[in-house]
Design a protein around this motif. Structure first.
Motif, short mmCIF file in Angstrom:
data_model
loop_
_atom_site.label_atom_id
_atom_site.label_comp_id
_atom_site.label_asym_id
_atom_site.label_seq_id
_atom_site.Cartn_x
_atom_site.Cartn_y
_atom_site.Cartn_z
N ARG A 29 2.79 -47.48 129.47
CA ARG A 29 4.20 -47.41 129.09
C ARG A 29 4.26 -47.21 127.57
NH1 ARG A 29 7.09 -48.95 133.46
NH2 ARG A 29 5.99 -50.21 134.98
N ILE A 30 4.62 -45.97 127.19
CA ILE A 30 4.71 -45.64 125.78
C ILE A 30 6.00 -44.88 125.52
CG2 ILE A 30 2.21 -45.62 125.44
CD1 ILE A 30 2.26 -42.60 125.50
N SER A 31 6.40 -44.84 124.27
CA SER A 31 7.64 -44.16 123.90
C SER A 31 7.48 -42.64 124.05
CB SER A 31 8.02 -44.50 122.46
OG SER A 31 7.08 -43.94 121.57
N ARG A 32 8.60 -41.96 124.17
CA ARG A 32 8.56 -40.49 124.24
C ARG A 32 7.94 -39.90 122.98
NH1 ARG A 32 13.43 -41.13 127.45
NH2 ARG A 32 13.07 -40.07 129.43
N LYS A 33 8.22 -40.54 121.85
CA LYS A 33 7.63 -40.08 120.59
C LYS A 33 6.11 -40.09 120.69
CE LYS A 33 7.23 -42.98 117.22
NZ LYS A 33 7.43 -43.90 116.13
N ASN A 34 5.57 -41.16 121.22
CA ASN A 34 4.12 -41.25 121.34
C ASN A 34 3.55 -40.32 122.42
OD1 ASN A 34 3.67 -42.98 119.22
ND2 ASN A 34 3.97 -44.81 120.45
N VAL A 35 4.35 -40.02 123.44
CA VAL A 35 3.92 -39.02 124.43
C VAL A 35 3.76 -37.67 123.75
CG1 VAL A 35 4.61 -37.70 126.48
CG2 VAL A 35 4.91 -40.18 126.45
N LEU A 36 4.74 -37.29 122.93
CA LEU A 36 4.65 -36.03 122.20
C LEU A 36 3.44 -36.01 121.28
CD1 LEU A 36 8.26 -35.04 121.09
CD2 LEU A 36 6.70 -33.74 122.52
N LEU A 37 3.23 -37.10 120.56
CA LEU A 37 2.09 -37.17 119.64
C LEU A 37 0.77 -37.13 120.39
CD1 LEU A 37 3.40 -39.86 117.15
CD2 LEU A 37 3.17 -37.41 116.73
N LEU A 38 0.66 -37.88 121.49
CA LEU A 38 -0.57 -37.91 122.26
C LEU A 38 -0.91 -36.55 122.85
CD1 LEU A 38 -2.93 -39.48 123.52
CD2 LEU A 38 -1.40 -40.09 125.40
N THR A 39 0.08 -35.90 123.43
CA THR A 39 -0.19 -34.58 124.02
C THR A 39 -0.55 -33.57 122.93
OG1 THR A 39 2.18 -34.05 124.04
CG2 THR A 39 1.24 -34.95 126.06
N HIS A 40 0.05 -33.70 121.76
CA HIS A 40 -0.29 -32.79 120.66
C HIS A 40 -1.74 -33.03 120.21
CE1 HIS A 40 0.32 -30.19 117.23
NE2 HIS A 40 -0.22 -31.12 116.48
N VAL A 41 -2.14 -34.27 120.12
CA VAL A 41 -3.52 -34.59 119.73
C VAL A 41 -4.50 -34.04 120.76
CG1 VAL A 41 -5.15 -36.51 119.47
CG2 VAL A 41 -2.93 -36.59 118.33
N ILE A 42 -4.19 -34.21 122.04
CA ILE A 42 -5.07 -33.69 123.10
C ILE A 42 -5.17 -32.17 122.99
CG2 ILE A 42 -5.32 -33.35 125.59
CD1 ILE A 42 -4.10 -36.18 125.94
N SER A 86 8.55 -29.87 123.89
CA SER A 86 7.20 -29.64 123.41
C SER A 86 6.92 -28.15 123.22
CB SER A 86 6.18 -30.24 124.38
OG SER A 86 4.88 -29.99 123.95
N GLU A 87 7.37 -27.34 124.17
CA GLU A 87 7.17 -25.89 124.07
C GLU A 87 7.90 -25.33 122.85
OE1 GLU A 87 8.55 -24.51 127.87
OE2 GLU A 87 6.64 -24.98 128.86
N LYS A 88 9.12 -25.80 122.62
CA LYS A 88 9.88 -25.33 121.46
C LYS A 88 9.23 -25.76 120.15
CE LYS A 88 14.24 -24.73 123.79
NZ LYS A 88 15.66 -25.02 123.86
N LEU A 89 8.72 -26.99 120.09
CA LEU A 89 8.03 -27.46 118.91
C LEU A 89 6.75 -26.68 118.66
CD1 LEU A 89 8.51 -31.33 119.23
CD2 LEU A 89 9.58 -29.81 117.57
#
Length: 96
Positions: A29-42, A86-89
């Motif tokens: 359970r993580i924030s949406r902000k951290n989901v974006l950051l995690l997927t970007h790191v991956i 995410s796609e737009k970013l």
């Protein structure tokens, strides 16, 4: 100090330990902000050039494991409703 080849052998040995391919259930359970950051790191790690991957863990990881990581990142974005954002970013980042 270990050489790059020695480090790759250690990582390969760790990844070969019995049970490392077993599936585990993780309630994350993580924030949406951290989901974006995690997927970007991956995605950033998976996008490294071959010469950059030659050091560390990614040099000894099979291609199917890397694809599985990409799938996990995509699932996190889908579950959090952030695929379009995410796609737009990512599109903004490619304009550099």
């Amino acid at each position: 100090m270990l050489t790059t080849n020695d480090v790759a052998k250690v990582y390969d040995t760790i990844l070969s330990i019995p049970g490392m391919n077993d599936t585990v259930k993780i309630d994350l359970r993580i924030s949406r902000k951290n989901v974006l950051l995690l997927t970007h790191v991956i995605e950033r790690g998976l996008a490294l050039k071959d010469d950059e991957k030659s050091e560390g863990l990614l040099s000894s990881v099979p291609e199917e494991s890397l694809e599985e990581l990409k799938t996990i990142a995509d699932q996190y974005l889908e579950k959090s409703g952030l695929i379009e954002l995410s796609e737009k970013l990512n599109g903004l980042g490619k304009g550099k």
